[in-house]
Design an enzyme around this catalytic site. Sequence first.
Site, PDB file in Angstrom:
ATOM      1  CD  GLU A  45      23.666 -26.006   0.561  1.00 33.79           C
ATOM      2  OE1 GLU A  45      25.117 -25.850   0.691  1.00 33.79           O
ATOM      3  OE2 GLU A  45      23.082 -26.749   1.146  1.00 33.79           O
ATOM      4  CB  CYS A 175      22.541 -26.363   4.346  1.00 37.92           C
ATOM      5  SG  CYS A 175      22.002 -27.948   4.214  1.00 37.92           S
ATOM      6  CB  SER A 360      11.082 -63.531  -5.568  1.00 35.31           C
ATOM      7  OG  SER A 360      11.009 -62.617  -4.528  1.00 35.31           O
ATOM      8  CG  ASP A 364      13.770 -58.121   0.693  1.00 31.92           C
ATOM      9  OD1 ASP A 364      13.191 -57.537   1.584  1.00 31.92           O
ATOM     10  OD2 ASP A 364      14.549 -58.907   0.852  1.00 31.92           O
TER      11      ASP A 364
END
Length: 708
Positions: A45, A175, A360, A364
């Site tokens: 697209e 789409c 850290s 995460d």
Amino acid sequence: MGHLATIATCSLNQWALDFEGNAERIIESIRIAKSKGATLRVGPELEITGYGCLDHFLEGDTYLHSWEMLVKILTHEDCQDILLDIGMPVSHKNVHYNCRIIALNKEILLIRPKLFLANDGNYREMRYFTPWGRPRYVEEYYLPRMMSEIMGKRKVPFGDAAISTFDTCVAAETCEELFTPNAPHTGMSLDGIEILTNSSGSHHELRKLDKRIKLMTNATGICGGIYLYANQQGCDGDRLYYDGCAMIGINGKIVAQGSQFSLKDVEVVTATVDLEEVRSYRCQPSRGMQAIENPVYPRIEANISLSEYGADVDPRIGPTKEVKVKYHKPEEEIALGPACWLWDYLRRCGGVSGYFLPLSGGIDSCATATIVHSMCRLVVKDCEEGDKLVIADARRICGEAPDSDWIPKTPQELANRIFHTSYMGTENSSKETRERAKELANVIGAYHVDLNMDTVVKAVRDLFGFVTGKTPTFKVHGGTKTENLALQNIQARLRMVLAYMFAQLLPWVRGSSGGGLLVLGSANVDEALRGYLTKYDCSSADVNPIGGISKTDLKAFIAYARDEFKLPILHDFITAVPTAELEPITHNYVQSDEADMGFTYDELSVFGKLRKNHKLGPWGAFEKLLHEWSDIMSPRQIADKTRNFFWYYAINRHKMTTITPAYHAEAYSPDDNRFDLRPFLYPAFSWPYKKIEATVARLLEKEKEKEA
């Protein structure tokens, strides 16, 4: 023998507004399709402009340059003698449409505008385009002079029609139309259209591919027919990653599937299909009765046969056999999607030489680092396979000369050139997190800096005391909640300042003549939802590969990467208690994220889905949780959880206005910048809270009556 036709679809790594680059990739896909014997080529697209142009679709330049690139494509010597389905925006009678250009041998046969526009979640197509509200209707379109001079005519058909070749009939679906209840392919198939194309700009989201494939296989399983699905692939300049996976199906079966995650710019998928299989599959009296009553599609004739005929038929070639569809596990999707997105972002962001991550020692930032490691693995793999574009990009980013013969041999070798990490410790940091960060950086090859920033924190604290005459202290030392929070935020925000300083200067320190580094963030979707982050702290970065991923999925990803990437150090991150380490550690207190938030990460994920996916406010969420959590919590506990969640969500919503742009991976992402449009100054939810309290009181009264 049947009627065998070789057809092609593709995934292209298009970039918004990269007109020349996009055109070259389109031409290359056509070249590859023809080399494989294809007589039909379908592309993604809006492939000429790139899907993610957003408000640039309101600019006249975008439409002008699209026509200029289309002329370049249609007149190219490699783009002849093949039926082409190309996507671009078109302005018709001063109305903007998202269109397919169906062309053959320098001639446009049909401009087919999109009927139903994507206008929710990440998409705002009706901001730029108008849907074509006239199904099965065609009118005349006056071509721009540059195109009419080539074709020798001024007008072409514009509207919803099909293309009739000498041997079959083709029509385009775009789409979103596949996802609608009354999808166009049903009427198309009943009108005898045998080949259906779908050109998409469909982004990756965890666990989404299954829905896409089910819709496509159901379409041809019920209606019969051949279905070609094309999609964009890669980062085209925004938060979305388009995950490719071009496919070809016939009569409910998938016969060809491309990759879902790839560093390649052009991927072409072909299959040889038998048109007679479609005709045989559709031979049902009940279908025939519906077909007779079905409205007719206008037909545009094309002087081409998609199948071989007579003496041209090679008896050794048969239809492509069904393939088993490949699905990636969510953990693999996290390993691959954000990694490909990061590579695209890095190679297309001029003047930078890599990434910088505050590491850290928690899960995460560990997940972010592991995704960068996955990116390096993909780059090295493609370099080993001789991908010229990936090799050239790797050399350029690493500061090698264009004529250099350097190729990274291992992910660690590449990481040492482009990935920099830093542990920014304070007196509140533990020995365990420092050692975990250092060891992880070592095993993945990152250039690591280990530092203490206590003197910087003390300087800011002393400055405040000098100016005001009052010095804040932590809660464990007798300070107030306000003091305690301020002291945590000082540390967090100073890390952001230091991160950008190191990102700008570390390449210089190492003697590199290249640019600075892009700073990576590591706040996950659940913490953003709860607002458990400091505004403008080290969650503020250039991009965040995990910002749309839940903590639950991140843990599963780290477990997967530990085994798949052979990184045993990751086990220590999984078993560690999540902590911000912003408060002093004492003999009876260690800061814990879940204790601080008042929620487990799993609970936050549930609230996120109720708020966004199920579209529920406080009252609706409470009602639903009364049924879902009744076996583990009392009505009082559920009410308190619900009230607390929406209270924290409301007071922290302002943080989402400045959240780091993140890879979109989760349907309940709270990203304020387009996906999740909500206020950031909320009133108290007084009325729904009153209803919740009244319900809890009523349920408690019933419990007392039962006991009596």
